[in-house]
Structures are given as C-alpha cells and as structure tokens.
Design a protein around this motif. Sequence first.
Motif, PDB file in Angstrom:
ATOM      1  N   SER A 159      39.764  -3.288  12.479  1.00 43.72           N
ATOM      2  CA  SER A 159      38.921  -2.250  13.082  1.00 43.72           C
ATOM      3  C   SER A 159      38.097  -2.815  14.224  1.00 43.72           C
ATOM      4  N   SER A 160      37.956  -2.005  15.280  1.00 37.31           N
ATOM      5  CA  SER A 160      37.146  -2.388  16.430  1.00 37.31           C
ATOM      6  C   SER A 160      36.406  -1.167  16.950  1.00 37.31           C
TER       7      SER A 160
ATOM      8  N   GLN B 214      32.367   3.881  12.679  1.00 36.97           N
ATOM      9  CA  GLN B 214      32.915   2.953  11.696  1.00 36.97           C
ATOM     10  C   GLN B 214      33.453   3.658  10.460  1.00 36.97           C
ATOM     11  N   LYS B 215      32.788   4.730  10.048  1.00 34.64           N
ATOM     12  CA  LYS B 215      33.193   5.418   8.821  1.00 34.64           C
ATOM     13  C   LYS B 215      34.627   5.933   8.906  1.00 34.64           C
ATOM     14  N   TYR B 216      35.096   6.313  10.104  1.00 34.36           N
ATOM     15  CA  TYR B 216      36.451   6.823  10.256  1.00 34.36           C
ATOM     16  C   TYR B 216      37.483   5.725   9.989  1.00 34.36           C
ATOM     17  N   SER B 217      37.199   4.520  10.485  1.00 33.65           N
ATOM     18  CA  SER B 217      38.085   3.389  10.210  1.00 33.65           C
ATOM     19  C   SER B 217      38.055   3.031   8.725  1.00 33.65           C
ATOM     20  N   ASP B 218      36.854   3.041   8.135  1.00 37.65           N
ATOM     21  CA  ASP B 218      36.695   2.737   6.712  1.00 37.65           C
ATOM     22  C   ASP B 218      37.520   3.708   5.862  1.00 37.65           C
ATOM     23  N   ALA B 219      37.391   4.989   6.169  1.00 39.76           N
ATOM     24  CA  ALA B 219      38.098   6.018   5.393  1.00 39.76           C
ATOM     25  C   ALA B 219      39.604   5.810   5.456  1.00 39.76           C
ATOM     26  N   PHE B 220      40.120   5.496   6.646  1.00 41.77           N
ATOM     27  CA  PHE B 220      41.556   5.267   6.811  1.00 41.77           C
ATOM     28  C   PHE B 220      42.007   4.081   5.971  1.00 41.77           C
TER      29      PHE B 220
ATOM     30  N   PHE C  47      37.992  -7.009   1.842  1.00 39.04           N
ATOM     31  CA  PHE C  47      37.153  -6.659   2.987  1.00 39.04           C
ATOM     32  C   PHE C  47      36.663  -7.935   3.661  1.00 39.04           C
ATOM     33  N   ILE C  48      36.910  -8.035   4.965  1.00 38.48           N
ATOM     34  CA  ILE C  48      36.509  -9.227   5.720  1.00 38.48           C
ATOM     35  C   ILE C  48      35.852  -8.799   7.028  1.00 38.48           C
ATOM     36  N   THR C  49      34.696  -9.354   7.312  1.00 40.94           N
ATOM     37  CA  THR C  49      34.063  -9.119   8.601  1.00 40.94           C
ATOM     38  C   THR C  49      34.178 -10.377   9.451  1.00 40.94           C
ATOM     39  N   LEU C  50      34.557 -10.200  10.700  1.00 42.84           N
ATOM     40  CA  LEU C  50      34.744 -11.338  11.592  1.00 42.84           C
ATOM     41  C   LEU C  50      33.428 -11.947  12.054  1.00 42.84           C
TER      42      LEU C  50
ATOM     43  N   ALA D  88      44.280  -6.426   3.629  1.00 45.64           N
ATOM     44  CA  ALA D  88      43.007  -6.910   4.158  1.00 45.64           C
ATOM     45  C   ALA D  88      42.499  -5.899   5.176  1.00 45.64           C
ATOM     46  N   TYR D  89      41.253  -5.488   4.995  1.00 42.48           N
ATOM     47  CA  TYR D  89      40.593  -4.625   5.969  1.00 42.48           C
ATOM     48  C   TYR D  89      39.579  -5.478   6.711  1.00 42.48           C
ATOM     49  N   ILE D  90      39.821  -5.677   7.997  1.00 42.08           N
ATOM     50  CA  ILE D  90      39.024  -6.608   8.801  1.00 42.08           C
ATOM     51  C   ILE D  90      38.285  -5.825   9.888  1.00 42.08           C
ATOM     52  N   ILE D  91      36.969  -5.996   9.947  1.00 46.35           N
ATOM     53  CA  ILE D  91      36.170  -5.266  10.934  1.00 46.35           C
ATOM     54  C   ILE D  91      35.542  -6.226  11.946  1.00 46.35           C
ATOM     55  N   ASN D  92      34.973  -5.622  12.995  1.00 39.40           N
ATOM     56  CA  ASN D  92      34.265  -6.350  14.054  1.00 39.40           C
ATOM     57  C   ASN D  92      35.186  -7.196  14.923  1.00 39.40           C
ATOM     58  N   TYR D  93      36.382  -6.702  15.173  1.00 41.07           N
ATOM     59  CA  TYR D  93      37.306  -7.390  16.087  1.00 41.07           C
ATOM     60  C   TYR D  93      36.684  -7.540  17.475  1.00 41.07           C
ATOM     61  N   GLN D  94      35.831  -6.581  17.866  1.00 44.11           N
ATOM     62  CA  GLN D  94      35.219  -6.607  19.202  1.00 44.11           C
ATOM     63  C   GLN D  94      34.282  -7.797  19.400  1.00 44.11           C
ATOM     64  N   THR D  95      33.892  -8.463  18.326  1.00 43.32           N
ATOM     65  CA  THR D  95      32.961  -9.592  18.453  1.00 43.32           C
ATOM     66  C   THR D  95      33.666 -10.902  18.814  1.00 43.32           C
ATOM     67  N   LEU D  96      34.997 -10.925  18.729  1.00 49.80           N
ATOM     68  CA  LEU D  96      35.730 -12.154  19.036  1.00 49.80           C
ATOM     69  C   LEU D  96      35.821 -12.390  20.543  1.00 49.80           C
ATOM     70  N   LYS D  97      35.805 -13.653  20.917  1.00 49.53           N
ATOM     71  CA  LYS D  97      36.039 -14.004  22.314  1.00 49.53           C
ATOM     72  C   LYS D  97      37.527 -13.847  22.639  1.00 49.53           C
ATOM     73  N   LYS D  98      37.844 -13.784  23.907  1.00 52.48           N
ATOM     74  CA  LYS D  98      39.218 -13.528  24.316  1.00 52.48           C
ATOM     75  C   LYS D  98      40.185 -14.555  23.745  1.00 52.48           C
ATOM     76  N   GLY D  99      39.811 -15.842  23.814  1.00 54.05           N
ATOM     77  CA  GLY D  99      40.684 -16.883  23.281  1.00 54.05           C
ATOM     78  C   GLY D  99      40.848 -16.788  21.776  1.00 54.05           C
ATOM     79  N   ASP D 100      39.781 -16.425  21.074  1.00 53.82           N
ATOM     80  CA  ASP D 100      39.832 -16.280  19.616  1.00 53.82           C
ATOM     81  C   ASP D 100      40.669 -15.072  19.199  1.00 53.82           C
ATOM     82  N   LYS D 101      40.678 -14.039  20.041  1.00 51.96           N
ATOM     83  CA  LYS D 101      41.484 -12.847  19.734  1.00 51.96           C
ATOM     84  C   LYS D 101      42.970 -13.188  19.695  1.00 51.96           C
ATOM     85  N   GLN D 102      43.406 -14.040  20.611  1.00 52.31           N
ATOM     86  CA  GLN D 102      44.806 -14.447  20.633  1.00 52.31           C
ATOM     87  C   GLN D 102      45.172 -15.227  19.371  1.00 52.31           C
ATOM     88  N   LYS D 103      44.293 -16.161  18.970  1.00 55.45           N
ATOM     89  CA  LYS D 103      44.524 -16.925  17.741  1.00 55.45           C
ATOM     90  C   LYS D 103      44.527 -16.017  16.520  1.00 55.45           C
TER      91      LYS D 103
END
Length: 295
Positions: free
Chosen positions: A221-222, A152-158, A172-175, A193-208
């Motif tokens: 970030s994921s 995670q730190k690598y994404s944060d630094a970028f 900063f927004i966490t999903l 906006a820096y948004i983290i935890n994309y991996q926590t979304l369901k497939k249908g929510d990812k499209q939205k």
Amino acid sequence: MKILIIENEVYLAQSIATKLGELGHTCEMCTSTKDAISSNNYDVVLLSTNINGQDFNPVIDTFKHSIVILMVSYISNDTVSKPLSAGAKDYILKPFMIEELIRKIDHYQDYEKLKKRNEAYEQYLDYNFQSVNHNQDINNVELPMFISSNFQKYSDAFAFEYAKKKDLAIHFITLNKAKAMNEINSLPQNAIAYIINYQTLKKGDKQKFCELIAGKKVIVSSSDKIEDVKYPVIEIKSESNVFDKGEILPIEDYVKFIVLNYQDKYPDTELSKKLGISRKSLWEKRKKYDIIKKK
C-alpha cells in the motif's frame, strides 16, 4: 483456574486435585456424571471415561464452553472418538504425568484466548470496514500487487478481505520499521503479507524492495501514486474528496461528509457534539443536504 474432576477412583481424583492445587488452581471433585451437570461454572473439566454405565454426552454438552479433557485407560470409539466428536477437546492416557496434563490445559487455554481475540478482531474489522467500497474484483487479483489510495482504510479493507476470502493468514508490516526488510525476507509461503508506507522508501530502496517481494504473496500500500513497478497496480480513491490531497475542503462539505458517514454510528446527541453544533442544526443540515437517516 477453576477445575472440575469427574472421576470414580477417589484416590486418583484427590491426587490430581492436590497437585493442581499446589500450582494455584481451584479443584472440585465428583464421582458421577449426574452430579457433574448440576453446575457449569468451570474453566476446565477432567472427565474420566472409566465410569461404567454413564453417558458422557450430557456432561460434554453442559460444559461446551469449558475445556473438556478426557482421562482414559484405553483408546476406543466409546472412550475417545465419540466424546471428541461430541465436543471434548483432547484426551490423556492413564497413567499420566501431571506435567503432561498441565501442558494440555495450558495449550487449550491459550487456544481459547486466541480464538476469542481473533473473533473480536474480525468483528471490529467488519464494523470498521462496513462503509468502505473499494470496487475491486478480488478473485482476479495476482500477487504481488500494489495499491495506491488517498485513504488508508480503503487499502486496509482490500487486504484483509482478500486474506479472508483466500482463507490465509495475514502478516502486517510497515516499512517505517527498521527490520521490515528482514520480516519480508522470512515470510512463510502459506501466508499473505500486507505492507504499508511504500511511499516512505527512497528510490534506490524501492528497487531493492521490488526484487525482495518477487514470487511472494504480498499486497503493498502507498498513499502516493505508484510508478515504475513491474507488478499489477490498482488505484482506489475515496468516494469523497474529503481525503484528497492538496485540497482544503469547505466546512459545509466536511459537515455533509461526516453526517453521511457517521450518522449510523453515533446517536444525534453525540454526533452534534462532535461537530460542535446543536441537534436542531444537525436536523436542519440533514434537511438542507436531503440526507435521510436510516431507522
């Protein structure tokens, strides 16, 4: 707050001091700039520019770490422009209501707090990211974009480096938050906006989600591999396999990583204690791994 009132009209100074005192502030008064610069231990300095024949610059310089507010009877280059250029924060035109003066004092006190807090955060981030090298050219990045990283730190630094170089505010927004989508929908245009935890979304929510961030300055970030998105995707891997998923790292490799990455942050006594080894063992492991400690 401790407030110094520099005013040659004694009645006016006493009136201001009384009203500020009723609000819980401690006030001191003097009638000349010469008397004022004998001490600089004040949170706020109220400086009257009606004191004839006196140089205000030494006062402003003496109280450069205080909130200096000018009390003026008329606006001119000498009473307002020059003192503001020298470092005074603001001015108020006589006669004034004490509520307006308090509003200005509160405003600049809040500003100074936020400025110091922001400086502390920036110093902490610089310190925390000093060992991170994401090897990405920020100048050629187009937003929205996605980052896949096993650390995670690598994404944060970028993300924070990008915002700093572009001189833009960062949100900063966490999903994981229930109202994350509402926050994204109401983002201002002049901020990232820096948004983290994309991996926590369901497939249908990812499209939205991908539809929602269209046209916005967003870095997502994921910790998982990112597929099937129409936006640019970069992959940032840790230079060490310590954080690679699905692997159990040998103890020796773990110790080597910790010594390499933390020996400049902790003294040997504390580092060896955290590793559960003696200082002699720490020295032996440096020799074994050919690790040179910077002096």
